[in-house]
Design a protein around this motif. Sequence first.
Motif, PDB file in Angstrom:
ATOM      1  N   SER A   8      -2.406   0.466  -8.971  1.00  0.00           N
ATOM      2  CA  SER A   8      -3.839   0.938  -9.092  1.00  0.00           C
ATOM      3  C   SER A   8      -3.828   1.906  -8.349  1.00  0.00           C
ATOM      4  N   THR A   9      -4.679   2.957  -8.718  1.00  0.00           N
ATOM      5  CA  THR A   9      -4.795   4.312  -7.750  1.00  0.00           C
ATOM      6  C   THR A   9      -6.343   4.904  -8.019  1.00  0.00           C
ATOM      7  N   ALA A  10      -6.981   4.962  -7.000  1.00  0.00           N
ATOM      8  CA  ALA A  10      -8.262   5.721  -6.896  1.00  0.00           C
ATOM      9  C   ALA A  10      -8.056   7.164  -7.157  1.00  0.00           C
ATOM     10  N   LEU A  11      -8.983   7.493  -7.898  1.00  0.00           N
ATOM     11  CA  LEU A  11      -8.804   9.094  -8.505  1.00  0.00           C
ATOM     12  C   LEU A  11     -10.113   9.788  -7.893  1.00  0.00           C
ATOM     13  N   GLY A  12     -10.703   9.050  -6.893  1.00  0.00           N
ATOM     14  CA  GLY A  12     -11.997   9.605  -6.392  1.00  0.00           C
ATOM     15  C   GLY A  12     -12.826   8.472  -5.989  1.00  0.00           C
TER      16      GLY A  12
ATOM     17  N   PRO B 298       0.967  -1.071   0.057  1.00  0.00           N
ATOM     18  CA  PRO B 298       0.163  -0.040   0.089  1.00  0.00           C
ATOM     19  C   PRO B 298       0.861   1.244   0.030  1.00  0.00           C
ATOM     20  N   TYR B 299       1.293   1.913  -1.220  1.00  0.00           N
ATOM     21  CA  TYR B 299       2.075   3.097  -1.227  1.00  0.00           C
ATOM     22  C   TYR B 299       1.258   4.064  -0.466  1.00  0.00           C
ATOM     23  N   SER B 300       0.072   4.230  -0.519  1.00  0.00           N
ATOM     24  CA  SER B 300      -0.791   5.255   0.144  1.00  0.00           C
ATOM     25  C   SER B 300      -1.845   4.815   0.256  1.00  0.00           C
ATOM     26  N   GLU B 301      -2.812   5.634   0.813  1.00  0.00           N
ATOM     27  CA  GLU B 301      -4.303   5.117   1.116  1.00  0.00           C
ATOM     28  C   GLU B 301      -4.982   4.884  -0.128  1.00  0.00           C
ATOM     29  N   ASP B 302      -4.767   5.544  -1.173  1.00  0.00           N
ATOM     30  CA  ASP B 302      -5.557   5.368  -2.509  1.00  0.00           C
ATOM     31  C   ASP B 302      -4.543   4.824  -3.548  1.00  0.00           C
ATOM     32  N   THR B 303      -3.381   4.240  -3.441  1.00  0.00           N
ATOM     33  CA  THR B 303      -2.468   3.486  -4.209  1.00  0.00           C
ATOM     34  C   THR B 303      -1.984   2.343  -3.807  1.00  0.00           C
TER      35      THR B 303
END
Length: 275
Positions: free
Chosen positions: A230-234, A174-179
Motif C-alpha cells: 500500500s502506498t500513499a499518493l498524497g 516500511p519500504y519508504s515513508e509512504d509505502t
Amino acid sequence: MPKICHAFICAASAAVLLPGGAQAAEASFGDQQDDYLIGASVVNGNSHIGTAQGSTTDLKPLWAFQLGPLRVSRSRASALMSVGREALETGLSTEFKPTEDVSLSVSLRLDNGRSFEADPLLRGLPDIGTTVRARLSARRALGPRWSWSMNTDHDLLGRGGGLRLGTGVNYAYPYSEDTQLDFSLGTGLGNARYMQTHYGISLEGAQATGRDTYQLSGGLENLRAGLNFSTALGDHWVAFGGLEMSRILGRAARSPLVGRLATHSVTIGIAYRSR
C-alpha cells in the motif's frame, strides 16, 4: 476444535477484564474520529471449489466508515483506512486495547454462501445460504515489524456455516515513508459442521448428483500466504495491490468438490480516504 475456540474466546475476554483493560479500551474509543474510505480494485483469481478451469477477473468496490468506536468496512478497505494507523476489522466492528501490544476486535461479517448452479458437474448439490458470522480477533505485536494474530468466527444464523479458527504471522516492511509491504503466512481450521458443509457431500446431495457421499470431521482447511503493498499518493489517495496464495490441506483436499489444490488472487486498486 470447539474446546480450542472456547479457550481462545475466554482468554480474549479475560484480557479485556485485566486491570487497566477497561480504561485502555475506553481511551481507544475516545481517540476515534469519524472517517471514511471509498475505492475499487481489479481482482484476478480462481477458487478451490468447482470444476471450472482458469481464472476470472472482476471489478470490486470497497469502502469503510469510522463512526466513533464503530467501524463498517468491506474487503481490504479495513486495512487501507489504517495505513499509518491502527488496523481495522472487516465488517461491523469495534476494537479494544487491553495492553499496548495487544488488540482485540469484535465484528459481524456477511458470508455470501455458495451456489453450484453454474457448474454442470456439481449442479444439484445444495447451496450454502447467505449468513452472518460473528468474529473475535486478537493481535499481538512481536516487535516493531512482526505480529501474531488469531481469530475465530461462527455462523449466527445456523445455516451450516459452523465455526472456523485461523492463526498466522505478519511482517510489515516500511519500504519508504509512504509505502509499506506486508508479508503474511497463516493457516485455517474448521469444525465438523463447517468442513462438511463446504467440502462434504451428504446423502441427499449424492442422490441428486449421482456422486458418492463424502464425510469430514473437523481439522485443517488450508495454508495461506500473501504479499501486499500500500502506498500513499498524497494526503487522501492510496494505491494498493498484492498476491494471495492458498493451498488446501488434509481431507478437504481430497473432497470431490475441490477442482484445484492451489489457488491465487492478484489485486490492484486505488482508494480515497477523508483524512
